[in-house]
Design an enzyme around this catalytic site. Structure first.
Site, PDB file in Angstrom:
ATOM      1  N   ASP A   9       0.856  -1.107  -0.016  1.00 10.56           N
ATOM      2  CA  ASP A   9      -0.241  -0.051  -0.154  1.00 10.56           C
ATOM      3  C   ASP A   9       1.436   0.928  -0.333  1.00 10.56           C
ATOM      4  O   ASP A   9       2.304   1.524   0.507  1.00 10.56           O
ATOM      5  CB  ASP A   9      -0.522  -0.279   0.974  1.00 10.56           C
ATOM      6  CG  ASP A   9      -2.365  -0.830   0.709  1.00 10.56           C
ATOM      7  OD1 ASP A   9      -2.797  -0.683  -0.199  1.00 10.56           O
ATOM      8  OD2 ASP A   9      -2.534  -1.459   1.601  1.00 10.56           O
TER       9      ASP A   9
ATOM     10  N   GLN B 273      -0.173   6.628  -6.204  1.00 12.33           N
ATOM     11  CA  GLN B 273      -1.821   7.843  -5.661  1.00 12.33           C
ATOM     12  C   GLN B 273      -1.495   8.828  -7.196  1.00 12.33           C
ATOM     13  O   GLN B 273      -0.885   9.279  -7.145  1.00 12.33           O
ATOM     14  CB  GLN B 273      -1.248   8.026  -4.249  1.00 12.33           C
ATOM     15  CG  GLN B 273      -1.259   7.078  -3.380  1.00 12.33           C
ATOM     16  CD  GLN B 273      -0.921   8.072  -2.264  1.00 12.33           C
ATOM     17  OE1 GLN B 273      -2.052   7.425  -1.166  1.00 12.33           O
ATOM     18  NE2 GLN B 273      -0.072   7.898  -2.299  1.00 12.33           N
TER      19      GLN B 273
ATOM     20  N   ARG C  19      -1.708  -0.959  -8.594  1.00 15.58           N
ATOM     21  CA  ARG C  19      -3.300  -0.178  -8.425  1.00 15.58           C
ATOM     22  C   ARG C  19      -2.813   1.612  -8.457  1.00 15.58           C
ATOM     23  O   ARG C  19      -2.490   1.513  -7.452  1.00 15.58           O
ATOM     24  CB  ARG C  19      -3.116  -0.939  -7.297  1.00 15.58           C
ATOM     25  CG  ARG C  19      -4.629  -0.387  -6.316  1.00 15.58           C
ATOM     26  CD  ARG C  19      -5.232  -0.552  -4.750  1.00 15.58           C
ATOM     27  NE  ARG C  19      -4.566  -2.176  -5.008  1.00 15.58           N
ATOM     28  CZ  ARG C  19      -4.416  -2.242  -3.394  1.00 15.58           C
ATOM     29  NH1 ARG C  19      -4.120  -1.648  -1.995  1.00 15.58           N
ATOM     30  NH2 ARG C  19      -4.725  -3.930  -3.247  1.00 15.58           N
TER      31      ARG C  19
ATOM     32  N   HIS D 234     -14.071   4.267  -7.202  1.00 10.65           N
ATOM     33  CA  HIS D 234     -15.826   4.047  -7.610  1.00 10.65           C
ATOM     34  C   HIS D 234     -16.260   5.204  -8.544  1.00 10.65           C
ATOM     35  O   HIS D 234     -17.336   5.188  -8.498  1.00 10.65           O
ATOM     36  CB  HIS D 234     -16.121   4.071  -6.342  1.00 10.65           C
ATOM     37  CG  HIS D 234     -15.202   3.611  -5.506  1.00 10.65           C
ATOM     38  ND1 HIS D 234     -14.030   3.841  -4.196  1.00 10.65           N
ATOM     39  CD2 HIS D 234     -15.468   2.253  -4.620  1.00 10.65           C
ATOM     40  CE1 HIS D 234     -13.905   2.775  -3.726  1.00 10.65           C
ATOM     41  NE2 HIS D 234     -15.097   1.655  -3.560  1.00 10.65           N
TER      42      HIS D 234
ATOM     43  N   ARG E 217      -9.512   8.713  10.701  1.00 11.73           N
ATOM     44  CA  ARG E 217      -8.130   9.139   9.643  1.00 11.73           C
ATOM     45  C   ARG E 217      -9.343   9.453   8.481  1.00 11.73           C
ATOM     46  O   ARG E 217      -9.189  10.023   7.625  1.00 11.73           O
ATOM     47  CB  ARG E 217      -7.135   8.156   9.758  1.00 11.73           C
ATOM     48  CG  ARG E 217      -6.640   8.584  11.603  1.00 11.73           C
ATOM     49  CD  ARG E 217      -5.189   8.059  11.036  1.00 11.73           C
ATOM     50  NE  ARG E 217      -4.795   7.049  10.515  1.00 11.73           N
ATOM     51  CZ  ARG E 217      -4.522   5.755  11.775  1.00 11.73           C
ATOM     52  NH1 ARG E 217      -4.344   6.073  12.948  1.00 11.73           N
ATOM     53  NH2 ARG E 217      -3.980   4.384  11.228  1.00 11.73           N
TER      54      ARG E 217
END
Length: 324
Positions: free
Chosen positions: A150, A179, A200, A243, A304
């Protein structure tokens, strides 16, 4: 004076203070509405509950990536405990019939944060983290389970990607998260778009300074589509973690243009979010993976996530009254 960011959350200090308060935790966790909300987005506190949730998702034709909640481990014992839990989780997943060793898409995956494995330890944290991650990857290889590392805040990106590169020498299937709101991510996508690479791509949720991250929602969205174009044009395995209907709609034209097979990419969504859309994509023979978090540390994790952006808070509150 500079105007506040459109993504800044004025409630952030209060929410983060609540995340550290044991009295607020007791009040919130006992509230029926809160428990209902948490149960929807977190697959329980125990590994057994999480694996049972995984079974149900797999039965629907979707794949899973399961995350044992925890980050920012500050001592070696905590990092060891985190690794031990992941080894037990991998062993449990390896008993499922969907576990598969060899080429092709693996339906079972674990996601881990290097900070939970000791990356931030004062004494040689990166070495501790890479050795713990290596142990988990070795167990996952035997069990027929993928691993994805991650992303965390931008201060960890260089160390995290260096560890991923090192581990991929032995585990070329190891995935990483990028990201799109970070200004550097287009270049990182080019670096990680080669053969066998699994990325990802998400938009990002940590609060970052303007010097390193786009602050405007439209700029973040535009960066996501540019990054996705790079990954789709490459020879790796893009994982579209979004999403956003606009992002989902953009995938099919990119797939058609690049000639990707249905097994050459996947959609990813969070457990409990847009379940109807997840099933729709899976029923259309798209690869869909559900990100499933579990563990006792759900409370600070959950708070968070709400603190990171106003849109998160609005979304989760709306989700109390709607299933999609």
């Amino acid at each position: 004076m500079k105007a506040p960011s459109a993504l800044a959350n004025p409630l952030r200090p209060a929410i983060l203070a609540a995340a550290r308060s044991s009295s607020v935790k007791r009040a919130i966790t006992r509230a029926p509405v809160t428990r209902k909300l948490v149960d929807r987005f977190v697959a329980g506190e125990s590994r057994e509950a999480a694996v049972e949730c995984v079974r149900e998702i797999l039965a629907s034709g979707r794949s899973v990536s399961i995350d044992f909640l925890g980050e920012d481990t500050r001592d070696a014992a905590g990092a060891q405990a985190m690794m031990d839990e992941y080894l037990k989780l991998v062993a449990d997943l390896g008993t499922l019939p969907e576990a598969a060793v060899g080429p092709g898409v693996r339906r079972l995956e674990v996601s881990l944060k290097l900070s939970a494995l000791g990356q931030a330890l004062a004494d040689d944290g990166p070495r501790v983290a890479i050795e713990n991650a290596r142990t988990i990857c070795a167990a996952a290889e035997v069990a027929g389970v993928w691993v994805t590392v991650d992303a965390e805040d931008h201060t960890t990106t260089d160390s995290t990607l260096a560890i991923v590169r090192a581990l991929r020498c032995d585990f070329p299937w190891l995935g990483a998260v990028l990201q799109s709101y970070l200004r550097r991510t287009e270049d990182d996508c080019r670096d990680f778009a080669g053969p066998g690479s699994r990325i990802r791509l998400c938009k990002g949720a940590y609060r970052e300074p303007e010097s390193v991250a786009f602050q405007n929602r439209a700029a973040v969205d535009a960066s996501y589509l540019r990054c996705l174009d790079i990954l789709m044009a490459g020879s790796g395995y893009p994982m579209v973690a979004s999403h956003d209907p606009a992002v989902i709609a953009a995938v099919a034209p990119l797939v058609a243009r690049t000639g990707r097979a249905a097994t050459g990419y996947e959609h990813q969504m969070l457990f409990g979010i847009r379940d109807v859309e997840q099933r729709r994509l899976a029923n259309e023979d798209k690869q869909v993976r559900v990100y499933v978090p579990y563990g006792h540390q759900w409370y600070p994790y959950f708070m968070r996530r709400l603190a990171e952006r106003p849109s998160n808070l609005r979304f989760f509150l709306r989700s109390v009254v709607t299933r999609d």
